[in-house]
Motif scaffolding. Structure first.
Motif, mmCIF file in Angstrom:
data_model
loop_
_atom_site.group_PDB
_atom_site.id
_atom_site.type_symbol
_atom_site.label_atom_id
_atom_site.label_comp_id
_atom_site.label_asym_id
_atom_site.label_seq_id
_atom_site.Cartn_x
_atom_site.Cartn_y
_atom_site.Cartn_z
ATOM 1 N N THR A 168 -31.455 8.364 -11.360
ATOM 2 C CA THR A 168 -30.232 7.083 -11.674
ATOM 3 C C THR A 168 -30.409 5.981 -10.424
ATOM 4 O O THR A 168 -29.765 5.035 -10.713
ATOM 5 N N HIS A 185 -25.239 0.232 -16.750
ATOM 6 C CA HIS A 185 -23.567 0.041 -16.727
ATOM 7 C C HIS A 185 -23.003 0.089 -18.164
ATOM 8 O O HIS A 185 -21.870 0.663 -18.102
ATOM 9 N N ASP A 214 -23.005 4.010 -19.381
ATOM 10 C CA ASP A 214 -22.170 4.374 -17.759
ATOM 11 C C ASP A 214 -20.992 4.132 -19.101
ATOM 12 O O ASP A 214 -20.090 5.147 -18.670
ATOM 13 N N ALA A 240 -17.485 9.747 -19.280
ATOM 14 C CA ALA A 240 -18.236 9.765 -18.356
ATOM 15 C C ALA A 240 -19.045 11.711 -18.245
ATOM 16 O O ALA A 240 -18.434 12.329 -18.772
ATOM 17 N N THR A 293 -28.226 11.033 -15.576
ATOM 18 C CA THR A 293 -26.172 10.546 -15.620
ATOM 19 C C THR A 293 -26.069 11.289 -16.979
ATOM 20 O O THR A 293 -24.807 11.543 -17.181
ATOM 21 N N ARG A 294 -26.558 11.581 -18.308
ATOM 22 C CA ARG A 294 -25.188 12.860 -19.473
ATOM 23 C C ARG A 294 -26.539 14.103 -19.850
ATOM 24 O O ARG A 294 -26.507 13.517 -20.421
ATOM 25 N N ARG A 320 -17.996 -4.083 -13.018
ATOM 26 C CA ARG A 320 -19.334 -3.809 -12.225
ATOM 27 C C ARG A 320 -20.566 -4.767 -11.326
ATOM 28 O O ARG A 320 -21.705 -4.957 -11.089
#
Length: 296
Positions: A63, A75, A78, A83, A106-107, A253
């Motif tokens: 990550t 970003h 995301d 999420a 992250t996924r 972000r």
């Protein structure tokens, strides 16, 4: 292709196998590839080809995104869905599979296809920086546009283009015809993200925005303020979709990155193009080469 940025996260070494004492380098189809150890992160490397930085990977923390443009694509990844929701993702250009690793982390349970023309580079990265065997990442060694043409209609939630040959985006990946193929592959409401590189007078960047606007109704562009002002060569991240992106969240972000950037969209982005014409296959040219000092 990217200028290295000191992107967030701690800079302390992590547990695991120590980085190699020297570079790992060997010829690939696109030139001389080198994996340069990151002296501040124990299992992290930067991939370069003929000296031009391509990717940074931390095997202990996928990550962690070191390059400015990769953070900005992260970003967007995301924000395109709730999420943790798994996505179908197509990566045009593989590098060291940095963004595919990021999305897998992250996924979880995402299904990803990486299309990378340089078969020798794929072998090098697989050997030295192996992918998590549990990640649903398929890698195919073929031309990006040809590989895209083999993906079924409406399959992808997200298409990410980060393709450079000799530090330049190939001409056939800069056109309305190419973006029509991207849109065919996307699900309704899906998003296209491209890493673009340009310098003064930003003619290529303006033309790419105008080109995307003929295919997608909603656009946003994130870049360093000095790139926006045409003061240096650098990367810009283009987001294109059928639906309005989450501009406010993306802007926050990008503005709070270690190297803060600016996001433009709507009328301001249209004005930025300055009447540039869309690019078609018949007259397409590669993106401009970076100046000799771009990676110093």
């Amino acid at each position: 292709m990217a200028r290295r940025g000191a992107a967030g996260g701690d800079r302390k070494g992590r547990a695991g196998r120590a980085a190699p004492e020297g570079n790992v380098s060997e010829p690939v189809d696109g030139g001389l590839a080198a994996l340069v150890p990151d002296r501040e992160r124990r299992r992290a490397w930067t991939l370069t080809i003929d000296g031009a930085p391509q990717s940074h990977v931390d095997l202990d923390d996928p990550t962690y995104l070191s390059f400015e443009y990769q953070r900005r694509i992260g970003h967007i990844a995301d924000l395109v869905a709730t999420a943790g929701q798994p996505l179908h993702v197509v990566h045009l250009g593989g590098g060291a599979f940095t963004l595919a690793r990021y999305i897998a982390a992250t996924r979880p349970r995402s299904t990803q296809q990486v299309i990378e023309v340089d078969a020798a580079l794929v072998r090098l990265v697989r050997r030295e920086l192996p992918l998590d065997p549990q990640a649903r990442i398929r890698v195919r060694s073929t031309d990006a546009r040809a590989g895209l043409g083999k993906i079924q209609d409406g399959w992808a939630d997200l298409v990410i283009a980060d393709v450079f040959s000799g530090a330049r985006t190939p001409a056939h990946l800069t056109t309305t015809e190419f973006l029509a193929e991207v849109r065919r592959v996307l699900k309704p409401g899906g998003s296209y993200v491209a890493n673009l590189a340009d310098g003064p007078p930003l003619a290529h960047l303006r033309g790419q925005i105008a080109t995307a606007a003929t295919v997608f109704p909603a656009l946003a562009l994130a870049a360093d303020p000095t790139v926006w002002r045409g003061r240096r060569f650098g990367n810009a991240v283009l987001l294109a979709s059928d639906t309005a992106p989450e501009i406010a969240r993306l802007t926050r972000r990008v503005a709070t990155d270690p190297h803060p950037g600016r996001v433009e969209h709507g009328r301001a982005l249209t004005d930025f193009t300055g009447g540039a014409a869309p690019v078609h296959d018949a007259e397409a040219r590669p993106s401009p080469p970076p100046p000799p000092d771009a990676f110093r």
